[in-house]
Design an enzyme around this catalytic site. Structure first.
Site, PDB file in Angstrom:
ATOM      1  CG  HIS A 131      -2.114  -0.884   1.079  1.00 50.28           C
ATOM      2  ND1 HIS A 131      -2.086  -2.214   1.463  1.00 50.28           N
ATOM      3  CD2 HIS A 131      -3.349  -0.668   0.578  1.00 50.28           C
ATOM      4  CE1 HIS A 131      -3.268  -2.761   1.214  1.00 50.28           C
ATOM      5  NE2 HIS A 131      -4.039  -1.854   0.683  1.00 50.28           N
ATOM      6  CE  LYS A 135      -4.189  -0.573   4.680  1.00 54.41           C
ATOM      7  NZ  LYS A 135      -5.484   0.045   5.078  1.00 54.41           N
TER       8      LYS A 135
END
EC number: 1.17.1.8
Length: 233
Positions: A131, A135
């Site tokens: 990610h 995040k």
């Protein structure tokens, strides 16, 4: 529908765009955890806030009798309490670690593959997720769902971010600038490997799934999942 957006970051803005395209109205945008807000005139709330705000946001919706769906991860230690509150208030709640329609099909593929691989102990499973660096939680809620679904179908007992021991599923969580969300489930043996993979190309898939989920629950009572939305038995 008249929608409250609890969390107005990148996902909140993407959900707003999709909701307006589908003929809905945005009645409330909450961008701060400390913001005092009223859910009056809201038909449904969509929570994509922070782990530290999610429980309070969801609870406020249930107390107010407003159906709420949440895609915020990192707060699930309190999930059972939220379900109990929902049931006591005869409210409406749906949580998904990932609202992407494609990811929810991926979840079903993962469970089916795990059932098949349970009889083949020579294959060892691991999960990799990638990610963007913004995040906050690791591993992702999606990776945890994948791991828990494998555990339900096999002799694996838990997942870990560390070097896995016997009967543990190793999860490798990577955070890289400007990358699409990617999840790999890998089964490796001495002779070959089997892999299933999902790669998100944009937030639009998550936003669309969230709006569709809100459309599904807004006139219902109970606790739901994306399996209900997609009519997956």
């Amino acid at each position: 529908m008249r929608i409250a957006l609890l969390g107005y970051g990148k996902m909140g803005k993407a959900i707003e765009t999709i909701a307006l395209e589908r003929g809905h109205s945005i009645m409330l945008k909450v961008s701060s955890a400390s913001e005092n807000f009223s859910l009056q005139n809201c038909d449904v709330a969509i929570d994509f806030s922070l782990p530290s705000s999610a429980v309070a946001n969801i609870s406020k919706c249930l107390e107010a009798g407003v159906p709420v769906i949440s895609g915020t991860t990192g707060w699930l230690d309190d999930y059972d309490d939220i379900v109990s509150l929902c049931n006591s208030k005869e409210g409406t709640f749906l949580y998904a670690s990932n609202f992407s329609l494609g990811v929810n099909i991926f979840f079903e593929l993962n469970k089916t593959l795990a059932k098949l691989m349970e009889k083949l102990p020579q294959y060892k499973v691991n999960i990799e997720e990638i990610h963007h660096t913004q995040k906050l939680d690791a591993p992702s809620g999606t990776a945890i769902t994948l791991a828990n679904d494998i555990i339900d179908e096999t002799n694996y007992e838990k997942w870990t971010l560390n070097t896995p021991k016997q009967n543990e599923i190793g999860i490798l969580a990577k955070r890289i600038e400007n990358v699409p969300g990617t999840h790999d489930v890998n089964y490796d043996s001495a002779v070959d490997s089997i892999q299933i993979k999902h790669t998100a190309h944009s937030r639009q898939g998550f936003a669309l799934g969230a709006v569709i989920a809100a459309e599904y629950v807004h006139d219902k009572k109970g606790v739901f999942t994306m399996k209900d939305v997609l009519n997956i038995s």
